[in-house]
Scaffold this motif. Structure first.
Motif, mmCIF file in Angstrom:
data_model
loop_
_atom_site.group_PDB
_atom_site.id
_atom_site.type_symbol
_atom_site.label_atom_id
_atom_site.label_comp_id
_atom_site.label_asym_id
_atom_site.label_seq_id
_atom_site.Cartn_x
_atom_site.Cartn_y
_atom_site.Cartn_z
ATOM 1 N N GLY A 11 -1.561 -3.814 6.603
ATOM 2 C CA GLY A 11 -1.320 -4.866 7.588
ATOM 3 C C GLY A 11 0.167 -4.938 7.838
ATOM 4 O O GLY A 11 0.962 -4.505 7.008
ATOM 5 N N SER A 13 3.948 -5.898 8.054
ATOM 6 C CA SER A 13 4.813 -6.564 7.097
ATOM 7 C C SER A 13 4.927 -8.033 7.516
ATOM 8 O O SER A 13 5.237 -8.330 8.673
ATOM 9 C CB SER A 13 6.184 -5.894 7.115
ATOM 10 N N LYS A 17 -0.263 -9.956 3.209
ATOM 11 C CA LYS A 17 -1.007 -9.113 2.251
ATOM 12 C C LYS A 17 -0.782 -9.565 0.805
ATOM 13 O O LYS A 17 -1.732 -9.786 0.061
ATOM 14 C CB LYS A 17 -0.587 -7.637 2.379
ATOM 15 N N ARG A 41 12.863 0.921 -2.806
ATOM 16 C CA ARG A 41 13.591 -0.206 -2.201
ATOM 17 C C ARG A 41 14.061 -1.170 -3.287
ATOM 18 O O ARG A 41 13.560 -1.185 -4.395
ATOM 19 C CB ARG A 41 12.745 -0.890 -1.120
ATOM 20 N N ARG A 44 13.346 -7.821 -4.098
ATOM 21 C CA ARG A 44 13.789 -8.969 -3.298
ATOM 22 C C ARG A 44 13.274 -10.254 -3.930
ATOM 23 O O ARG A 44 12.240 -10.259 -4.580
ATOM 24 C CB ARG A 44 13.327 -8.826 -1.835
ATOM 25 N N TYR A 53 6.468 -4.258 -8.225
ATOM 26 C CA TYR A 53 6.667 -2.813 -8.052
ATOM 27 C C TYR A 53 7.277 -2.242 -9.322
ATOM 28 O O TYR A 53 7.887 -2.969 -10.116
ATOM 29 C CB TYR A 53 7.674 -2.526 -6.918
ATOM 30 N N GLU A 72 -0.715 9.113 -3.702
ATOM 31 C CA GLU A 72 -0.167 9.293 -2.354
ATOM 32 C C GLU A 72 1.200 8.662 -2.359
ATOM 33 O O GLU A 72 1.515 7.847 -3.213
ATOM 34 C CB GLU A 72 -1.076 8.633 -1.295
ATOM 35 N N ALA A 74 4.611 7.608 0.710
ATOM 36 C CA ALA A 74 5.060 7.655 2.102
ATOM 37 C C ALA A 74 6.478 7.118 2.184
ATOM 38 O O ALA A 74 6.942 6.428 1.272
ATOM 39 C CB ALA A 74 4.133 6.795 2.959
ATOM 40 N N TYR A 76 8.730 4.533 4.246
ATOM 41 C CA TYR A 76 8.546 3.374 5.118
ATOM 42 C C TYR A 76 9.890 2.693 5.257
ATOM 43 O O TYR A 76 10.483 2.282 4.244
ATOM 44 C CB TYR A 76 7.505 2.418 4.504
ATOM 45 N N TYR A 81 7.544 4.801 -1.054
ATOM 46 C CA TYR A 81 6.558 3.946 -1.720
ATOM 47 C C TYR A 81 5.418 4.856 -2.158
ATOM 48 O O TYR A 81 4.984 5.710 -1.383
ATOM 49 C CB TYR A 81 5.964 2.915 -0.755
ATOM 50 N N GLY A 82 4.898 4.685 -3.371
ATOM 51 C CA GLY A 82 3.795 5.543 -3.810
ATOM 52 C C GLY A 82 2.902 4.877 -4.845
ATOM 53 O O GLY A 82 3.311 3.940 -5.540
ATOM 54 N N THR A 83 1.672 5.393 -4.944
ATOM 55 C CA THR A 83 0.655 4.827 -5.840
ATOM 56 C C THR A 83 0.493 5.685 -7.096
ATOM 57 O O THR A 83 0.034 6.824 -6.995
ATOM 58 C CB THR A 83 -0.713 4.792 -5.112
ATOM 59 N N ILE A 102 -1.097 -0.793 0.721
ATOM 60 C CA ILE A 102 -0.243 0.310 1.165
ATOM 61 C C ILE A 102 -0.189 0.379 2.688
ATOM 62 O O ILE A 102 -1.033 -0.188 3.375
ATOM 63 C CB ILE A 102 -0.721 1.676 0.605
ATOM 64 N N GLU A 103 0.840 1.089 3.188
ATOM 65 C CA GLU A 103 0.970 1.191 4.642
ATOM 66 C C GLU A 103 0.076 2.324 5.162
ATOM 67 O O GLU A 103 -0.605 3.013 4.401
ATOM 68 C CB GLU A 103 2.444 1.279 5.070
ATOM 69 N N GLY A 106 -0.027 6.260 4.074
ATOM 70 C CA GLY A 106 -0.654 6.396 2.760
ATOM 71 C C GLY A 106 -2.159 6.187 2.865
ATOM 72 O O GLY A 106 -2.950 6.903 2.246
ATOM 73 N N ARG A 148 11.105 -3.935 10.719
ATOM 74 C CA ARG A 148 9.714 -4.143 10.323
ATOM 75 C C ARG A 148 8.856 -4.541 11.524
ATOM 76 O O ARG A 148 7.700 -4.152 11.620
ATOM 77 C CB ARG A 148 9.635 -5.175 9.192
HETATM 78 P P1 5GP Z 1 7.336 -4.129 1.172
HETATM 79 O O1 5GP Z 1 8.703 -3.550 1.185
HETATM 80 O O2 5GP Z 1 7.144 -5.207 2.231
HETATM 81 O O3 5GP Z 1 6.899 -4.594 -0.190
HETATM 82 O O4 5GP Z 1 6.330 -2.963 1.569
HETATM 83 C C1 5GP Z 1 6.532 -2.227 2.741
HETATM 84 C C2 5GP Z 1 5.276 -1.483 3.115
HETATM 85 O O5 5GP Z 1 5.001 -0.492 2.102
HETATM 86 C C3 5GP Z 1 4.028 -2.371 3.166
HETATM 87 O O6 5GP Z 1 3.301 -2.023 4.347
HETATM 88 C C4 5GP Z 1 3.268 -2.008 1.930
HETATM 89 O O7 5GP Z 1 1.865 -2.152 2.129
HETATM 90 C C5 5GP Z 1 3.630 -0.535 1.776
HETATM 91 N N1 5GP Z 1 3.427 -0.010 0.425
HETATM 92 C C6 5GP Z 1 3.589 -0.641 -0.768
HETATM 93 N N2 5GP Z 1 3.267 0.164 -1.777
HETATM 94 C C7 5GP Z 1 2.876 1.359 -1.226
HETATM 95 C C8 5GP Z 1 2.408 2.599 -1.771
HETATM 96 O O8 5GP Z 1 2.258 2.794 -2.975
HETATM 97 N N3 5GP Z 1 2.124 3.589 -0.881
HETATM 98 C C9 5GP Z 1 2.260 3.427 0.468
HETATM 99 N N4 5GP Z 1 1.921 4.456 1.244
HETATM 100 N N5 5GP Z 1 2.685 2.275 1.000
HETATM 101 C C10 5GP Z 1 2.997 1.244 0.177
#
Ligand code: 5GP
Ligand code: ADP
Length: 210
Positions: A11, A13, A17, A41, A44, A53, A72, A74, A76, A81-83, A102-103, A106, A148
């Motif tokens: 969804g 930013s 979520k 990143r 915050r 994280y 995965e 990506a 962003y 960002y990764g899982t 995730i975005e 991913g 964003r």
């Molecule tokens: P934020 O910086 O706002 O925490 O996250 C930025 C974007 O990265 C959000 O859309 C979030 O869903 C996505 N994100 C967070 N963790 C992961 C991840 O492990 N993999 C991917 N592909 N996106 C992620």
């Protein structure tokens, strides 16, 4: 026991979520597990390493990629960002529904690798509310908010890859909607083959005159 379901929640930013998932975990702690991602990143607000994280340097993150430790990943808005793999596998096997927040890039990779994942996309009721929530959160500088919001218009084009669109207007209602969609997903016949095979075996015994 039915194995847990892998659920991707994406969804824009600022759509809520993190807020929705936190509430879901508070209400149903035995049902859901949230995968904690690795990112390059900066933390915050009150974010803590290992909770929101795993905060990594770029070098550390690239090592994780090399060692194949991520399901995965990506880029962003200029950060990785990764899982991580291990936790997701462990919790699914323990019967939890595992949520990946995730975005979209991913999410598309997850769709290729695990097609029986449930894909949910969260949106605020309108674009003005999105901007208000992003600014109101007070955690990002004006240029990051702009980046964003720009990214949000790109992501809006990718929503067709998802199964359900969920509007986060009233939080309470939104959380229950997410919970019932996931609960219904468990009832799909395709997810209950094991149960039906056992039932068929048992029914056979009637026709065999036992
Ligand atoms: P934020 O910086 O706002 O925490 O996250 C930025 C974007 O990265 C959000 O859309 C979030 O869903 C996505 N994100 C967070 N963790 C992961 C991840 O492990 N993999 C991917 N592909 N996106 C992620
Ligand atoms: P995301 O994780 O999608 O970036 P957050 O969960 O951080 O979004 O939410 C962004 C901001 O919007 C936060 O300040 C949060 O408190 C607020 N928020 C989330 N859901 C709602 C809602 N249903 N109504 C009003 N404000 C909300």
């Amino acid at each position: 026991m039915q194995k847990g379901i892998l659920v991707v929640l994406s969804g824009f930013s600022g759509s809520g979520k993190g807020t929705v998932i936190q509430e879901l975990l508070n209400r149903y702690p035995n049902r859901y597990a949230l995968s904690v991602s690795a990112t390059t990143r900066q933390p915050r607000g009150t974010e803590q390493d290992g909770r929101e994280y795993f905060f990594k340097t770029r070098e550390e993150f690239e090592k994780m990629i090399e060692k194949n430790e991520l399901i995965e990943y990506a880029l962003y808005v200029e950060n990785y960002y990764g899982t991580p793999k291990a936790y997701v596998k462990d919790r699914l096997e323990a019967g939890f529904d595992v949520i990946l927040e995730i975005e979209i890039q991913g999410a598309l990779k997850i769709k290729e690798m695990f097609p029986d994942t449930l894909f949910l996309f969260l949106t605020p009721p309108d674009a003005g509310t999105l901007k208000q929530r992003l600014t109101g959160r007070g955690t990002d500088a004006a240029d990051v908010v702009e980046a964003r919001l720009l990214r949000a218009s790109e992501e809006a084009c990718g929503v067709d890859a998802y199964d359900y669109l969920i509007v986060n207007d009233r939080l309470e209602q939104c959380v229950e909607e997410v919970h019932s969609i996931i609960t219904n997903e468990h009832r799909k016949v395709s997810r209950n083959r094991g149960f039906m095979n056992k039932m068929k075996e048992e029914l056979k015994s009637f026709s065999e005159g036992e």
